[in-house]
Design a protein around this motif. Structure first.
Motif, PDB file in Angstrom:
ATOM      1  N   PHE A 218       1.088  -1.137   0.033  1.00  0.00           N
ATOM      2  CA  PHE A 218      -0.054  -0.175   0.031  1.00  0.00           C
ATOM      3  C   PHE A 218       0.843   1.307  -0.036  1.00  0.00           C
ATOM      4  N   ALA A 219       1.950   1.239   0.846  1.00  0.00           N
ATOM      5  CA  ALA A 219       2.782   2.365   0.651  1.00  0.00           C
ATOM      6  C   ALA A 219       3.600   2.637  -0.481  1.00  0.00           C
ATOM      7  N   LEU A 220       3.904   1.599  -1.304  1.00  0.00           N
ATOM      8  CA  LEU A 220       4.511   1.656  -2.762  1.00  0.00           C
ATOM      9  C   LEU A 220       3.399   2.410  -3.548  1.00  0.00           C
ATOM     10  N   VAL A 221       2.295   1.895  -3.477  1.00  0.00           N
ATOM     11  CA  VAL A 221       1.214   2.383  -4.359  1.00  0.00           C
ATOM     12  C   VAL A 221       0.920   3.851  -3.967  1.00  0.00           C
ATOM     13  N   GLU A 222       0.941   4.151  -2.997  1.00  0.00           N
ATOM     14  CA  GLU A 222       0.731   5.604  -2.523  1.00  0.00           C
ATOM     15  C   GLU A 222       1.702   6.631  -3.011  1.00  0.00           C
ATOM     16  N   THR A 223       2.983   6.145  -2.702  1.00  0.00           N
ATOM     17  CA  THR A 223       4.247   6.814  -3.130  1.00  0.00           C
ATOM     18  C   THR A 223       4.021   6.971  -4.641  1.00  0.00           C
ATOM     19  N   ASP A 224       3.718   6.120  -5.355  1.00  0.00           N
ATOM     20  CA  ASP A 224       3.730   6.180  -6.883  1.00  0.00           C
ATOM     21  C   ASP A 224       2.697   6.966  -7.297  1.00  0.00           C
ATOM     22  N   LEU A 225       1.544   7.147  -6.640  1.00  0.00           N
ATOM     23  CA  LEU A 225       0.317   7.956  -7.144  1.00  0.00           C
ATOM     24  C   LEU A 225       0.556   9.309  -6.459  1.00  0.00           C
ATOM     25  N   ALA A 226       1.119   9.648  -5.268  1.00  0.00           N
ATOM     26  CA  ALA A 226       0.957  11.062  -4.841  1.00  0.00           C
ATOM     27  C   ALA A 226       1.710  11.968  -5.488  1.00  0.00           C
ATOM     28  N   ARG A 227       2.681  11.898  -6.152  1.00  0.00           N
ATOM     29  CA  ARG A 227       2.986  13.115  -6.858  1.00  0.00           C
ATOM     30  C   ARG A 227       2.212  13.596  -8.034  1.00  0.00           C
ATOM     31  N   PRO A 228       1.612  12.536  -8.958  1.00  0.00           N
ATOM     32  CA  PRO A 228       0.691  13.291  -9.796  1.00  0.00           C
ATOM     33  C   PRO A 228      -0.642  13.661  -9.392  1.00  0.00           C
ATOM     34  N   ALA A 229      -1.062  12.893  -8.356  1.00  0.00           N
ATOM     35  CA  ALA A 229      -2.154  13.334  -7.709  1.00  0.00           C
ATOM     36  C   ALA A 229      -2.268  14.642  -6.893  1.00  0.00           C
ATOM     37  N   ALA A 230      -1.140  14.897  -6.655  1.00  0.00           N
ATOM     38  CA  ALA A 230      -0.967  16.374  -5.991  1.00  0.00           C
ATOM     39  C   ALA A 230      -1.338  17.505  -6.889  1.00  0.00           C
ATOM     40  N   SER A 231      -1.178  17.270  -7.989  1.00  0.00           N
ATOM     41  CA  SER A 231      -1.432  18.393  -9.074  1.00  0.00           C
ATOM     42  C   SER A 231      -2.852  18.996  -8.868  1.00  0.00           C
ATOM     43  N   GLY A 232      -3.801  18.289  -8.256  1.00  0.00           N
ATOM     44  CA  GLY A 232      -5.302  18.689  -7.919  1.00  0.00           C
ATOM     45  C   GLY A 232      -6.344  17.929  -9.216  1.00  0.00           C
ATOM     46  N   PRO A 233      -7.563  18.236  -9.021  1.00  0.00           N
ATOM     47  CA  PRO A 233      -8.466  17.689  -9.969  1.00  0.00           C
ATOM     48  C   PRO A 233      -7.875  18.130 -11.247  1.00  0.00           C
ATOM     49  N   ALA A 234      -7.944  17.021 -12.292  1.00  0.00           N
ATOM     50  CA  ALA A 234      -8.019  17.561 -13.652  1.00  0.00           C
ATOM     51  C   ALA A 234      -9.088  17.664 -14.433  1.00  0.00           C
ATOM     52  N   ILE A 235     -10.408  18.125 -13.542  1.00  0.00           N
ATOM     53  CA  ILE A 235     -11.446  18.442 -14.437  1.00  0.00           C
ATOM     54  C   ILE A 235     -11.738  19.807 -13.697  1.00  0.00           C
ATOM     55  N   GLU A 236     -12.849  20.397 -14.408  1.00  0.00           N
ATOM     56  CA  GLU A 236     -13.196  21.835 -13.785  1.00  0.00           C
ATOM     57  C   GLU A 236     -13.554  21.549 -12.359  1.00  0.00           C
ATOM     58  N   PRO A 237     -13.417  22.529 -11.499  1.00  0.00           N
ATOM     59  CA  PRO A 237     -13.423  22.458 -10.051  1.00  0.00           C
ATOM     60  C   PRO A 237     -14.982  22.343  -9.646  1.00  0.00           C
ATOM     61  N   GLU A 238     -15.756  22.834 -10.525  1.00  0.00           N
ATOM     62  CA  GLU A 238     -17.184  22.973 -10.504  1.00  0.00           C
ATOM     63  C   GLU A 238     -17.882  21.511 -10.835  1.00  0.00           C
ATOM     64  N   LEU A 239     -17.168  20.725 -11.616  1.00  0.00           N
ATOM     65  CA  LEU A 239     -17.547  19.450 -11.979  1.00  0.00           C
ATOM     66  C   LEU A 239     -16.993  18.272 -10.818  1.00  0.00           C
ATOM     67  N   ALA A 240     -15.860  18.847 -10.257  1.00  0.00           N
ATOM     68  CA  ALA A 240     -15.343  17.881  -9.206  1.00  0.00           C
ATOM     69  C   ALA A 240     -16.393  17.988  -8.191  1.00  0.00           C
ATOM     70  N   TRP A 241     -16.962  19.183  -7.765  1.00  0.00           N
ATOM     71  CA  TRP A 241     -17.968  19.515  -6.687  1.00  0.00           C
ATOM     72  C   TRP A 241     -19.187  18.752  -7.044  1.00  0.00           C
ATOM     73  N   ALA A 242     -19.657  18.893  -8.402  1.00  0.00           N
ATOM     74  CA  ALA A 242     -20.950  18.213  -8.636  1.00  0.00           C
ATOM     75  C   ALA A 242     -20.908  16.690  -8.479  1.00  0.00           C
ATOM     76  N   TRP A 243     -19.667  16.244  -8.808  1.00  0.00           N
ATOM     77  CA  TRP A 243     -19.376  14.737  -8.745  1.00  0.00           C
ATOM     78  C   TRP A 243     -19.438  14.168  -7.370  1.00  0.00           C
ATOM     79  N   ASP A 244     -18.835  15.078  -6.341  1.00  0.00           N
ATOM     80  CA  ASP A 244     -18.800  14.716  -5.028  1.00  0.00           C
ATOM     81  C   ASP A 244     -20.146  14.889  -4.365  1.00  0.00           C
ATOM     82  N   ARG A 245     -21.015  15.855  -4.847  1.00  0.00           N
ATOM     83  CA  ARG A 245     -22.131  15.950  -4.423  1.00  0.00           C
ATOM     84  C   ARG A 245     -23.104  14.553  -4.716  1.00  0.00           C
ATOM     85  N   ILE A 246     -22.890  14.325  -5.788  1.00  0.00           N
ATOM     86  CA  ILE A 246     -23.636  13.013  -6.316  1.00  0.00           C
ATOM     87  C   ILE A 246     -23.401  11.761  -5.365  1.00  0.00           C
TER      88      ILE A 246
END
Length: 322
Positions: free
Chosen positions: A151-179
């Motif tokens: 699990f630690a290896l996978v998180e380390t591998d994913l953490a750097r690209p994920a840190a760039s934030g949502p790759a969709i418009e923030p309004e859509l990220a919000w809408a998805w999370d509301r759903i």
């Protein structure tokens, strides 16, 4: 508890291990799987409101068969809602793999392609990340001494690209999370109103960036919650009422459309036939620090985060007046 459910609990197909601590990558949920043998695994793959990475941890490879007859093996990525109709199959023997459930809001940052490009499809991880990166991670996972190390290896591998934030418009990220937060009991018209968008604008942007229309997303999230409860042994009538279906017939139609089988069949078969049902009902969400409105607010309309470059101090959203 029904005989079918008792049998599932006593004779599970998968042994599931979950991380001992909370994950550190927003929008990601991890689990480790080991098939319990001795017979090879062959079961239906049901759709989920996530993108899924299946990361092989050894020489034995997980296999996925599509309705077209095409077969895939190794470390794989399935798109949002893959498996609709119940024709997709999972086949394996003596395998261990890390499952990564990924919110579509950060899919492009993590995978390099958006959820719309992977809609209802399965792709080899080598084709997305390149053979070198995929092979290196597979080797590391094979050599790891424990699930926690994996699990630690996978998180380390994913953490750097994920840190760039949502790759969709923030309004859509919000809408998805509301759903997701509403378990699919959300009106699309209400989302558009809260955003200050027209229904047409929400539909076109949501579909283009998430790969499915918002109403379809609502149905998928609601179905996922209902199927989890059916697989856990709850009665169909109660599930229909709790999950927001008009009646039991409405639930029946949705379950058949998504899985190809009836609610009674789903009730006798776990989504992945495992004794530990707790991991199943976990759709990754982004934390509040990403600017999302709390899911349980009742003191006024939910407000999405401002568009990048907007006035973050005022919380102003395009289309809304103060």
């Amino acid at each position: 508890m029904s005989t079918a459910v008792r049998k599932r609990v006593l004779d599970p197909v998968w042994q599931v291990t979950r991380p001992a601590r909370p994950g550190r990558v927003p929008g990601v949920v991890l689990a480790g799987f080991r098939d319990r043998g001795p017979a090879p695994v062959d079961h239906r793959l049901d759709p989920h409101p996530v993108l899924t990475l299946a990361l092989a941890c050894g020489e034995a490879a997980l296999g996925i068969g599509e309705s077209t007859g095409r077969q895939h093996r190794g470390s794989l990525v399935t798109g949002l809602g893959f498996g609709v109709g119940g024709a997709a199959r999972v086949r394996a023997a003596n395998v261990e793999w890390v499952q990564v459930r990924l919110s579509p809001a950060i899919a492009r940052a993590v995978l390099g392609v958006g959820p719309a490009e992977l809609e209802s499809s399965v792709v080899a991880l080598d084709d997305l990340w390149g053979q070198r990166r995929a092979a290196r991670l597979r080797e590391q996972l094979s050599e790891a001494a424990s699930w926690e190390e994996r699990f630690a290896l996978v998180e380390t591998d994913l953490a750097r690209p994920a840190a760039s934030g949502p790759a969709i418009e923030p309004e859509l990220a919000w809408a998805w999370d509301r759903i997701v937060a509403g378990h699919g009991r959300v009106r699309v018209e209400g989302l558009a109103d809260e955003l200050g968008w027209s229904r047409k604008r929400l539909w076109s942007r949501f579909h283009a960036q998430l790969g499915l229309p918002p109403k379809r997303a609502v149905k998928l999230v609601r179905y996922d919650r209902a199927a989890t409860r059916l697989a856990g042994g709850q009665e169909a009538a109660g599930v229909a009422a709790d999950c927001g279906y008009a009646d039991q017939s409405h639930l029946h139609r949705d379950i058949v459309a998504f899985t190809g089988v009836t609610p009674a069949t789903v009730a006798g078969q776990s989504l992945v036939a495992t004794a530990d049902m707790a991991w199943v009902d976990r759709v990754p969400r982004l934390p509040a620090r990403w600017g999302h409105a709390p899911a349980d607010r009742s003191d006024g309309p939910h407000r999405p985060p401002p568009t990048t470059g907007g006035d973050t101090r005022s919380g102003r959203v395009p289309g809304h007046s103060r």
